[in-house]
Design an enzyme around this catalytic site. Structure first.
Site, mmCIF file in Angstrom:
data_model
loop_
_atom_site.group_PDB
_atom_site.id
_atom_site.type_symbol
_atom_site.label_atom_id
_atom_site.label_comp_id
_atom_site.label_asym_id
_atom_site.label_seq_id
_atom_site.Cartn_x
_atom_site.Cartn_y
_atom_site.Cartn_z
ATOM 1 N N GLY A 83 54.557 39.747 43.102
ATOM 2 C CA GLY A 83 55.909 39.614 43.306
ATOM 3 C C GLY A 83 56.386 38.676 44.163
ATOM 4 C CG ASP B 122 52.414 30.863 45.689
ATOM 5 O OD1 ASP B 122 53.095 30.016 45.730
ATOM 6 O OD2 ASP B 122 52.068 31.456 46.774
ATOM 7 C CB SER B 123 51.879 35.745 41.354
ATOM 8 O OG SER B 123 52.991 36.511 41.736
ATOM 9 C CG LEU C 33 46.700 44.836 40.705
ATOM 10 C CD1 LEU C 33 45.500 44.469 41.544
ATOM 11 C CD2 LEU C 33 46.517 45.302 39.476
ATOM 12 C CB CYS D 294 41.483 42.365 47.946
ATOM 13 S SG CYS D 294 42.943 42.905 46.495
ATOM 14 C CB CYS E 149 49.054 44.161 51.971
ATOM 15 S SG CYS E 149 47.829 44.843 51.044
#
Length: 364
Positions: free
Chosen positions: A9, A12-13, A32, A101, A193
């Site tokens: 979101g 960068d991604s 995810l 992660c 997060c």
């Protein structure tokens, strides 16, 4: 290639996915879902896995014209990241949940499902360079994320793509705007997060409970204060010790050791924080094999900073690291990531989880 783009979101991604499309790959976007209770994740524009971010990721996928799905990894995330984080702090360690992660979720559980579904690689927005299995620091040194990728095995790297690692962050934002991506100016995420309040001590207290112990002067053994659990402390911590006034020499006090078995937190001077040698377990070598002898390298022990020239040697599935100059604030549970200096970007050699330190240099 068929590429699964992990879309958080963020900008960068989104650009990573766009570049994979532009390179001619068959790309599918996935976000995810990492919590069964959305309210337990941070909301707003600064998240990396909040409920708002799923919408931002979907809109970016629509702009790129790629299929998009949300996959539920809440149970795996709780077990492999959150529970591990809590247990590590309860044991007097200082873990990095983003590193875990990457190791257990993005490049393990997610990648395994991707491969099973016929994808060839997983693309993410991490700032690192990867070519022919060689992992390097990003071009943008301020945004480099190779440290939190240093736990990845050769197999995991073989199915990873980091399309933005060769470009400065400012240029990535410009490219996002040029591509019509609404996340072009979305702020970066910085905090954990799954701790929406940003209060790590309160989060840990709620999960661990009260486990009282003492804050003790490292030199005199004097009990200076009582505390509610070692999970509220980390090596090198100066504030929030519950201790009135400076040390006898007038200098500030720092946490120098944590003993979870007795609940003892020892505090001392800055000089007591100096470490000349590190031992680490759970060694991972990005080449797929451990070096046969001592290796000249640079070691990094925190996501930002904590660098020193060193000599590292593989020992019984772990790593023994002798520092050329001392480091401070080195805590058990942190990752020690090893680099080899290279003009094209320092190369990640491998990593281990810090299990011990010594104020004296290794002599073996």
């Amino acid at each position: 290639m068929r590429v699964l783009a992990a879309m958080s979101g963020g900008v960068d991604s989104a650009v990573a996915a766009a570049r994979a499309v532009a390179a001619g790959h068959d790309v599918v976007g996935v976000h995810l879902a990492l919590s069964a209770e959305p309210g337990t994740l941070r909301t707003g524009s600064r998240g990396c896995c909040s409920k708002e971010d799923a919408g931002d990721a979907r809109r970016a996928a629509d702009v790129l014209g790629i299929p998009f799905y949300v996959w539920d990894f809440a149970d795996r995330f709780k077990e492999d990241v959150i529970d591990d984080f809590v247990a590590s702090y309860a044991a007097g360690e200082t873990p990095n949940p983003c590193l875990r992660c990457n190791e257990k979720i993005k490049f393990a559980a997610l990648a395994d499902r991707a491969i099973a579904l016929g994808f060839d690689a997983v693309a993410t927005g991490h700032y690192a360079q990867l070519e022919n299995g060689v992992l390097r620091r990003a071009v943008d040194a301020d945004k480099d994320q190779s440290y939190v990728l240093g736990v990845l095995t050769a197999e995991q790297l073989s199915r990873a793509m980091f399309p933005v690692g060769d470009t400065p962050k400012d240029r990535i934002r410009e490219e996002a705007a040029e591509r019509g991506l609404a996340v072009a100016n979305k702020p970066d995420s910085h905090d954990i997060c799954f701790i929406p309040s940003g209060d790590t001590r309160a989060f840990l207290g709620a999960h661990i409970g009260v486990r009282p112990g003492s804050v003790v002067d490292a030199d005199s053994g004097e009990v200076l204060a009582e505390h509610e659990g070692v999970h509220g402390f980390t090596i090198g911590q100066r504030k929030g010790l519950g201790v009135q006034g400076p040390a006898a020499d007038g200098q500030p006090r720092y946490v120098t050791s944590i003993e979870p078995e007795t609940g003892t937190v020892r505090v001392g001077s800055a000089r007591d924080l100096e470490v000349h040698a590190i031992t680490a377990d759970r060694a991972v070598w990005t080449s797929g094999r451990a070096p046969s002898g001592p290796v000249e390298c640079t070691v990094q022990v925190r996501a930002h900073g904590g660098l020193a020239e060193a000599v590292a040697e593989a020992v019984d599935g772990g790593i023994r690291i002798s520092l050329r100059e001392p480091l401070t604030g080195v805590a058990k549970g942190q990752a020690a990531v090893l680099y080899r200096t290279d003009p094209a970007g320092d190369i990640v050699l491998g990593s281990g989880t810090i299990s011990g330190t010594d104020a004296r240099p290794n002599t073996q």
